[in-house]
Design a protein around this motif. Sequence first.
Motif, PDB file in Angstrom:
ATOM      1  N   PRO A  33      38.937  81.965  -9.469  1.00 15.08           N
ATOM      2  CA  PRO A  33      39.507  83.237  -9.001  1.00 15.08           C
ATOM      3  C   PRO A  33      38.628  83.875  -7.939  1.00 15.08           C
ATOM      4  CG  PRO A  33      39.553  83.110 -11.401  1.00 15.08           C
ATOM      5  CD  PRO A  33      38.725  81.953 -10.928  1.00 15.08           C
ATOM      6  N   VAL A  34      39.260  84.514  -6.948  1.00 12.00           N
ATOM      7  CA  VAL A  34      38.542  85.091  -5.816  1.00 12.00           C
ATOM      8  C   VAL A  34      38.917  86.560  -5.655  1.00 12.00           C
ATOM      9  CG1 VAL A  34      38.309  85.071  -3.298  1.00 12.00           C
ATOM     10  CG2 VAL A  34      38.238  82.924  -4.571  1.00 12.00           C
ATOM     11  N   LEU A  35      37.889  87.373  -5.462  1.00  9.88           N
ATOM     12  CA  LEU A  35      38.078  88.792  -5.140  1.00  9.88           C
ATOM     13  C   LEU A  35      37.430  89.034  -3.781  1.00  9.88           C
ATOM     14  CD1 LEU A  35      38.760  91.765  -5.804  1.00  9.88           C
ATOM     15  CD2 LEU A  35      36.588  91.906  -7.037  1.00  9.88           C
ATOM     16  N   TYR A  36      38.263  89.243  -2.752  1.00  8.38           N
ATOM     17  CA  TYR A  36      37.729  89.556  -1.431  1.00  8.38           C
ATOM     18  C   TYR A  36      37.249  91.002  -1.421  1.00  8.38           C
ATOM     19  CZ  TYR A  36      40.386  85.445   0.183  1.00  8.38           C
ATOM     20  OH  TYR A  36      40.897  84.186   0.357  1.00  8.38           O
ATOM     21  N   VAL A 154      33.169  86.999  -6.120  1.00  7.44           N
ATOM     22  CA  VAL A 154      33.447  88.073  -5.165  1.00  7.44           C
ATOM     23  C   VAL A 154      32.982  87.589  -3.796  1.00  7.44           C
ATOM     24  CG1 VAL A 154      32.992  90.470  -4.533  1.00  7.44           C
ATOM     25  CG2 VAL A 154      33.156  89.818  -6.955  1.00  7.44           C
ATOM     26  N   VAL A 155      33.905  87.573  -2.839  1.00 11.61           N
ATOM     27  CA  VAL A 155      33.605  87.030  -1.509  1.00 11.61           C
ATOM     28  C   VAL A 155      33.528  88.184  -0.502  1.00 11.61           C
ATOM     29  CG1 VAL A 155      34.363  85.487   0.328  1.00 11.61           C
ATOM     30  CG2 VAL A 155      34.776  84.869  -2.065  1.00 11.61           C
ATOM     31  N   PRO A 156      32.334  88.496   0.014  1.00  9.70           N
ATOM     32  CA  PRO A 156      32.228  89.524   1.055  1.00  9.70           C
ATOM     33  C   PRO A 156      32.910  89.045   2.340  1.00  9.70           C
ATOM     34  CG  PRO A 156      30.085  89.031   0.073  1.00  9.70           C
ATOM     35  CD  PRO A 156      31.024  87.955  -0.362  1.00  9.70           C
ATOM     36  N   ARG A 172      37.672  89.451  14.579  1.00  5.17           N
ATOM     37  CA  ARG A 172      37.011  88.299  13.977  1.00  5.17           C
ATOM     38  C   ARG A 172      36.836  88.558  12.489  1.00  5.17           C
ATOM     39  NH1 ARG A 172      30.716  86.661  14.274  1.00  5.17           N
ATOM     40  NH2 ARG A 172      30.857  84.570  13.402  1.00  5.17           N
ATOM     41  N   ILE A 173      37.115  87.559  11.670  1.00  2.00           N
ATOM     42  CA  ILE A 173      36.913  87.628  10.223  1.00  2.00           C
ATOM     43  C   ILE A 173      35.763  86.690   9.874  1.00  2.00           C
ATOM     44  CG2 ILE A 173      37.939  87.244   7.955  1.00  2.00           C
ATOM     45  CD1 ILE A 173      40.677  87.674   9.223  1.00  2.00           C
ATOM     46  N   VAL A 174      34.737  87.231   9.218  1.00  2.00           N
ATOM     47  CA  VAL A 174      33.576  86.427   8.844  1.00  2.00           C
ATOM     48  C   VAL A 174      33.463  86.419   7.319  1.00  2.00           C
ATOM     49  CG1 VAL A 174      31.124  86.013   9.211  1.00  2.00           C
ATOM     50  CG2 VAL A 174      32.450  87.242  10.939  1.00  2.00           C
ATOM     51  N   VAL A 175      33.544  85.229   6.737  1.00  6.26           N
ATOM     52  CA  VAL A 175      33.448  85.074   5.285  1.00  6.26           C
ATOM     53  C   VAL A 175      31.991  84.871   4.905  1.00  6.26           C
ATOM     54  CG1 VAL A 175      34.157  83.700   3.294  1.00  6.26           C
ATOM     55  CG2 VAL A 175      35.761  84.093   5.184  1.00  6.26           C
ATOM     56  N   GLY A 176      31.506  85.694   3.995  1.00  8.34           N
ATOM     57  CA  GLY A 176      30.114  85.607   3.565  1.00  8.34           C
ATOM     58  C   GLY A 176      29.929  84.685   2.371  1.00  8.34           C
TER      59      GLY A 176
END
Length: 463
Positions: A33-36, A154-156, A172-176
Amino acid sequence: MKALLILLVRLAVAVFYRRIDVSGLERLPRSSPVLYAANHGNSLADGLVLMAKMPRPPAFASAVFLFKKPVLGWFLRKLGCVPIHRAIDAGADPSDNRKSLAELGDKLRTGQTVAIFPEGISRHEPKVQKIKVGTARLAFGAEEAAGWNLDLHVVPVGLQWEDSPRWRSAARIVVGEPIAATDYLETYNEHPRRAMTEFTRDLESQLRSLSLHANSWQERTEAMLAARSYIAEWNRGAVKQPPAIDSPEQQSQAGSSTAELFLVWRKRAETQAPEDAARISRRLTRFGRALDALGLRPDELDSASSMSRVAARLAMRSAMWIIGLPIAAWGRVNAYIAERAVVAFERRFNPDGIVAHSTWLLIPGLVIAPIFFAIQSAILIALLIWFGVSWWLSILAGLVYFVSLPGAWIASLRFRDLRQDGIRWARAAKILQGRRRLIPRLLRERAAISRQVESLIGTLSES
């Protein structure tokens, strides 16, 4: 219905924004599971962009007052969004957030992806606001309800806007790096509040590094100008320090990376070498004003180095303008009523600009425009039947007309970009006729700025 609305969201985002680059997708967990958790500087458009561009489209938490708006509220509910009751909203009761957090937790436990904005407020500023503990409460609450076996990450996500409210801007979208909620389990068992504080601190640190966190708009503008100048010089081979790119397709990403490095350097220089910081700031300000007068970007100076190249650019845009004019005119005329209705809706329900202008054009446009297109198609079918055309041929003509309208409308909207591009180059040509030495001077200035940026990139890379 949700799948159809997501498709419409993707179409609207592709039309409204000129370009949206996404980097760091390889960091996303594939199955857990992912929480942006994203910064929030562009109102509801932040959630729509995440929904359009992320491989696992999320439902997102949004302010409760938006659910009370006509069209907008229906749209959000159909997308599976959950209302958040903020203390700053009139008539909202923050205690109702227990139910909202429980609903979001249920979505995560059933494998859905959720997006939340930890700042708790959308503010058009060049920096991340103070992060609240709501994300920690949601993450830890979902894990606790699942016996800490949910494996929630949790994905920043950093959202970097070129000019967020402006039509046809870029982003721009940057995934941490994902943050596993279970990493805080030991601390949570001993002291839940301390675990939430540590989690929130770590999340805020990542969001600041991912979102071009600047102290002012001037500082952010200077950073982007320095980055674009450096990329242009690097493409020419004038500077040797690579701006962290592996291919030409990553140039826009490298520009943001270089801007991030520039902001880090500037922060250090303000305390350690204030004279150097002030000197390059003045240089960038002068350079930016000269470019604004020409209407050109740093990377376009090479094409403007001779009048023949400028004339070639103008000729190409004129040819494209002539070719695209019939399609654009068709879309403009036939979508005029729908477009006016969308604008009128925005002015009626957002008169004070509380919500970003882009939000009110994106969402109502997805619902209102198709309704008007359908009405126009129905009128066409009725007219054809009235004039004696067979009913099946009339229906076929109406369907073809309906299908053609969105594409023609998009063409007319994109046609405005082409027109503005031609105006920019025409203005540059007029200025250059009387100031032939201007471009060589600007090219030398761009090279000087890039050498300074190269030096700081090398310094920061070694430290």
